[in-house]
Design a protein around this motif. Structure first.
Motif, PDB file in Angstrom:
ATOM      1  N   GLY A 283       9.525 -13.524   7.965  1.00 48.00           N
ATOM      2  CA  GLY A 283       9.672 -13.544   6.509  1.00 48.00           C
ATOM      3  C   GLY A 283      10.613 -12.498   5.951  1.00 48.00           C
ATOM      4  O   GLY A 283      10.888 -12.480   4.745  1.00 48.00           O
ATOM      5  N   GLY A 284      11.101 -11.585   6.789  1.00 47.99           N
ATOM      6  CA  GLY A 284      12.024 -10.552   6.329  1.00 47.99           C
ATOM      7  C   GLY A 284      11.332  -9.467   5.523  1.00 47.99           C
ATOM      8  O   GLY A 284      10.105  -9.479   5.329  1.00 47.99           O
ATOM      9  N   ASN A 285      12.119  -8.507   5.054  1.00 46.10           N
ATOM     10  CA  ASN A 285      11.562  -7.379   4.288  1.00 46.10           C
ATOM     11  C   ASN A 285      10.964  -7.860   2.972  1.00 46.10           C
ATOM     12  O   ASN A 285      11.463  -8.798   2.345  1.00 46.10           O
ATOM     13  N   LYS A 286       9.890  -7.174   2.537  1.00 47.66           N
ATOM     14  CA  LYS A 286       9.282  -7.500   1.246  1.00 47.66           C
ATOM     15  C   LYS A 286       9.011  -6.208   0.484  1.00 47.66           C
ATOM     16  O   LYS A 286       8.414  -5.272   1.026  1.00 47.66           O
ATOM     17  N   THR A 287       9.456  -6.149  -0.776  1.00 43.68           N
ATOM     18  CA  THR A 287       9.271  -4.968  -1.614  1.00 43.68           C
ATOM     19  C   THR A 287       8.077  -5.164  -2.549  1.00 43.68           C
ATOM     20  O   THR A 287       7.999  -6.172  -3.269  1.00 43.68           O
ATOM     21  N   TYR A 288       7.166  -4.201  -2.523  1.00 37.86           N
ATOM     22  CA  TYR A 288       5.997  -4.216  -3.407  1.00 37.86           C
ATOM     23  C   TYR A 288       6.190  -3.151  -4.482  1.00 37.86           C
ATOM     24  O   TYR A 288       6.535  -2.007  -4.184  1.00 37.86           O
ATOM     25  N   THR A 289       5.957  -3.552  -5.744  1.00 34.67           N
ATOM     26  CA  THR A 289       6.087  -2.603  -6.851  1.00 34.67           C
ATOM     27  C   THR A 289       4.731  -2.145  -7.384  1.00 34.67           C
ATOM     28  O   THR A 289       4.680  -1.324  -8.298  1.00 34.67           O
ATOM     29  N   ASP A 290       3.649  -2.697  -6.851  1.00 34.23           N
ATOM     30  CA  ASP A 290       2.319  -2.158  -7.177  1.00 34.23           C
ATOM     31  C   ASP A 290       1.450  -2.241  -5.932  1.00 34.23           C
ATOM     32  O   ASP A 290       1.556  -3.179  -5.127  1.00 34.23           O
ATOM     33  N   TYR A 291       0.598  -1.242  -5.782  1.00 36.45           N
ATOM     34  CA  TYR A 291      -0.189  -1.106  -4.558  1.00 36.45           C
ATOM     35  C   TYR A 291      -1.181  -2.256  -4.398  1.00 36.45           C
ATOM     36  O   TYR A 291      -1.424  -2.731  -3.273  1.00 36.45           O
ATOM     37  N   GLU A 292      -1.780  -2.697  -5.485  1.00 39.41           N
ATOM     38  CA  GLU A 292      -2.814  -3.726  -5.408  1.00 39.41           C
ATOM     39  C   GLU A 292      -2.298  -4.992  -4.719  1.00 39.41           C
ATOM     40  O   GLU A 292      -3.031  -5.634  -3.954  1.00 39.41           O
ATOM     41  N   ALA A 293      -1.049  -5.371  -4.997  1.00 38.04           N
ATOM     42  CA  ALA A 293      -0.473  -6.564  -4.369  1.00 38.04           C
ATOM     43  C   ALA A 293      -0.346  -6.377  -2.858  1.00 38.04           C
ATOM     44  O   ALA A 293      -0.606  -7.301  -2.070  1.00 38.04           O
ATOM     45  N   LEU A 294       0.050  -5.164  -2.444  1.00 36.01           N
ATOM     46  CA  LEU A 294       0.159  -4.870  -1.012  1.00 36.01           C
ATOM     47  C   LEU A 294      -1.215  -4.922  -0.352  1.00 36.01           C
ATOM     48  O   LEU A 294      -1.380  -5.521   0.722  1.00 36.01           O
ATOM     49  N   GLU A 295      -2.199  -4.297  -0.974  1.00 34.54           N
ATOM     50  CA  GLU A 295      -3.549  -4.295  -0.405  1.00 34.54           C
ATOM     51  C   GLU A 295      -4.093  -5.725  -0.283  1.00 34.54           C
ATOM     52  O   GLU A 295      -4.732  -6.074   0.717  1.00 34.54           O
ATOM     53  N   LYS A 296      -3.842  -6.541  -1.293  1.00 33.56           N
ATOM     54  CA  LYS A 296      -4.295  -7.941  -1.271  1.00 33.56           C
ATOM     55  C   LYS A 296      -3.657  -8.701  -0.110  1.00 33.56           C
ATOM     56  O   LYS A 296      -4.333  -9.423   0.639  1.00 33.56           O
ATOM     57  N   ASP A 297      -2.339  -8.532   0.079  1.00 31.49           N
ATOM     58  CA  ASP A 297      -1.653  -9.206   1.184  1.00 31.49           C
ATOM     59  C   ASP A 297      -2.146  -8.725   2.540  1.00 31.49           C
ATOM     60  O   ASP A 297      -2.241  -9.489   3.499  1.00 31.49           O
ATOM     61  N   PHE A 298      -2.464  -7.424   2.627  1.00 32.32           N
ATOM     62  CA  PHE A 298      -2.981  -6.909   3.899  1.00 32.32           C
ATOM     63  C   PHE A 298      -4.373  -7.479   4.167  1.00 32.32           C
ATOM     64  O   PHE A 298      -4.685  -7.872   5.295  1.00 32.32           O
ATOM     65  N   ALA A 299      -5.209  -7.503   3.131  1.00 31.73           N
ATOM     66  CA  ALA A 299      -6.571  -8.040   3.280  1.00 31.73           C
ATOM     67  C   ALA A 299      -6.542  -9.508   3.706  1.00 31.73           C
ATOM     68  O   ALA A 299      -7.389  -9.964   4.478  1.00 31.73           O
ATOM     69  N   GLU A 300      -5.534 -10.236   3.220  1.00 28.86           N
ATOM     70  CA  GLU A 300      -5.404 -11.664   3.558  1.00 28.86           C
ATOM     71  C   GLU A 300      -4.556 -11.872   4.810  1.00 28.86           C
ATOM     72  O   GLU A 300      -4.229 -13.014   5.165  1.00 28.86           O
ATOM     73  N   GLN A 301      -4.188 -10.786   5.470  1.00 27.45           N
ATOM     74  CA  GLN A 301      -3.426 -10.767   6.717  1.00 27.45           C
ATOM     75  C   GLN A 301      -2.043 -11.395   6.592  1.00 27.45           C
ATOM     76  O   GLN A 301      -1.476 -11.929   7.550  1.00 27.45           O
TER      77      GLN A 301
END
Length: 451
Positions: free
Chosen positions: A218-236
């Motif tokens: 999927g290539g590099n992905k930029t997160y501008t808020d932590y909650e979105a990153l945590e959600k993506d990690f939780a959903e693997q």
């Protein structure tokens, strides 16, 4: 705001005596350099920052009397409760651990601060201070707290557990190794030290975080808020390996300026002295677990007043041992200014040949910083006699070494902190050189070095 950073050396000693005094002294110097380097690496100006050692004021009469006043109103229960998360808890606690919270409370008054900042593990001490400072007639302060980032191993970060933390001077290979071993279970956001570091360090600094991935994922992905990153990690959606690699890159960018600063010989030496590598010490050597580390303190130097008798190719200092001192001093100071004058001598160096004459000591001089170099011999107080002992304030007792061993570099380690104050007084770590008649000084070289 003005920020004061307290090096709580006395507190550290009270906390189950984790380190001897001479090591605490080295570590406070190390911390000052490394904190400045860390703040500079993220663009923080240092003009409103000052550093204070606890022992600079905690040994004063006024502070000591307040410790006694506080002990008359504080219960043993409250003192123990206040230090529960900060002072090391053992089955049979020392009395020093009960004193610790009271000292930290009094620090607020003696540092004249409006607020104290610390981790949430300090909250019980902060509550203690709010309760007891008013009982001594002192103002209640504001208390600010930040969350504690979990260690990389998934539990509390600990200085004694090397793999639980990233040190500011860790090499790139050390950072890679520690992050590779870090607890970062797929989909698990609890006690995840890698995610917590992104949340509490990287996002506040950069306002974004880039997850580095190969194109096939999927290539590099930029997160501008932590909650979105945590959600993506939780959903693997984000893989632990990609997260760790991305943190490694971001972390090394922050650490590179600090590493570069500490690449100088002076700071390398300070780092190794403050945190000696135990694996390099041989069994039975000083500084190992089997013996106490050797103290490098001013009382080991045999410094005395001497009188110059003659100045030719050598400087002959009579009336006090050593008699003969060979020095490059005459390159900088006219001979007529040296003749028949009192000087300050280091007398227990190992004798060595200089310009064909055996030298048995050294004239201590103030030197200017920068070019052209100016040199002035240190001046003992008026009325001194040859042979009188010169000592550093607070180190009046103790016998000097019979002879300073060159390999141990005792003088060199102490001399690194010799300075001339703004009022031309010779000092070691801001403690004055003294004789029984007063302070040792120089004529004009304010802020100079001493050698």
């Amino acid at each position: 705001c003005q920020v004061t950073i307290l090096f709580a050396d006395l507190h550290a000693y009270l906390d189950n005596m984790k380190a001897p005094w001479e090591l605490l002294e080295l570590r406070t110097r190390y911390y000052e350099h490394v904190i400045k380097a860390m703040l500079e690496s993220i663009g923080v100006p240092l003009d409103r920052l000052k550093f204070v050692r606890g022992t600079d004021y905690q040994l004063s009469k006024e502070y000591t009397l307040d410790v006694y006043r506080l002990s008359s109103v504080v219960t043993q229960h409250d003192a123990k409760k206040a230090g529960a998360e900060v002072v090391k808890q053992v089955e049979h606690p020392l009395l020093s651990g009960l004193l610790y919270p009271g000292l930290q409370a009094l620090d607020e008054e003696y540092l004249k601060v409006d607020a104290q900042f610390g981790g949430v593990d300090q909250r019980k001490i902060f509550t203690f201070a709010e309760k007891y400072l008013p009982s001594l007639g002192y103002a209640k302060r504001v208390h600010l707290m930040n969350p504690m980032v979990p260690g990389l191993t998934g539990s509390k970060m600990s200085s004694s557990e090397e793999d639980s933390k990233i040190d500011l001077l860790d090499r790139k290979e050390d950072v890679k190794k520690k992050l590779k071993k870090a607890f970062c279970e797929p989909g698990n956001v609890e006690n995840n030290g890698v995610l917590s570091f992104i949340k509490h360090v990287l996002f506040p600094l950069k306002s974004e975080f880039v997850v580095l991935r190969e194109e096939k994922w999927g290539g590099n992905k930029t997160y501008t808020d932590y909650e979105a990153l945590e959600k993506d990690f939780a959903e693997q959606v984000v893989h632990p390996g990609d997260l760790k690699n991305s943190v490694e890159v971001a972390l090394n960018k922050l650490l590179d300026p600090i590493r570069e600063k500490f690449n100088s010989p002076e700071l390398k030496k300070l780092s190794s002295a403050a945190y000696p590598n135990p694996s390099k010490a041989k069994p039975g050597e000083k500084g190992t677990k089997n013996s106490e580390p050797e103290e490098v303190i001013p009382s080991r130097l045999d410094i005395r007043v001497g009188k110059v008798i003659s100045v030719e190719k050598k400087i002959d200092v009579g009336e006090a041992e050593p008699r003969t001192v060979v020095s490059g001093l005459v390159q900088f100071v006219p001979r007529e200014q040296l003749q028949d004058r009192l000087v300050v001598l280091l007398c227990n160096l190992k004798p060595q040949k200089m310009r064909g004459v055996e030298s048995q000591g050294m004239v201590l001089c103030a030197s200017s910083v920068g070019e052209p170099r100016q040199v002035e011999p240190l001046d003992p107080p008026a009325g001194c006699c040859a042979g009188e002992r010169v000592y550093v304030e607070g180190y009046e007792g103790g016998e000097p070494d019979e002879e300073l061993k060159p390999k141990k570099k005792v003088f060199e380690k102490l001399q690194a902190d010799f300075r001339v104050s703004e009022d031309c007084v010779a000092q070691w770590k801001q403690r004055n050189f003294l004789t029984k008649l007063g302070r040792v000084s120089c004529k004009s070289l304010k802020g100079g070095t001493i050698s």
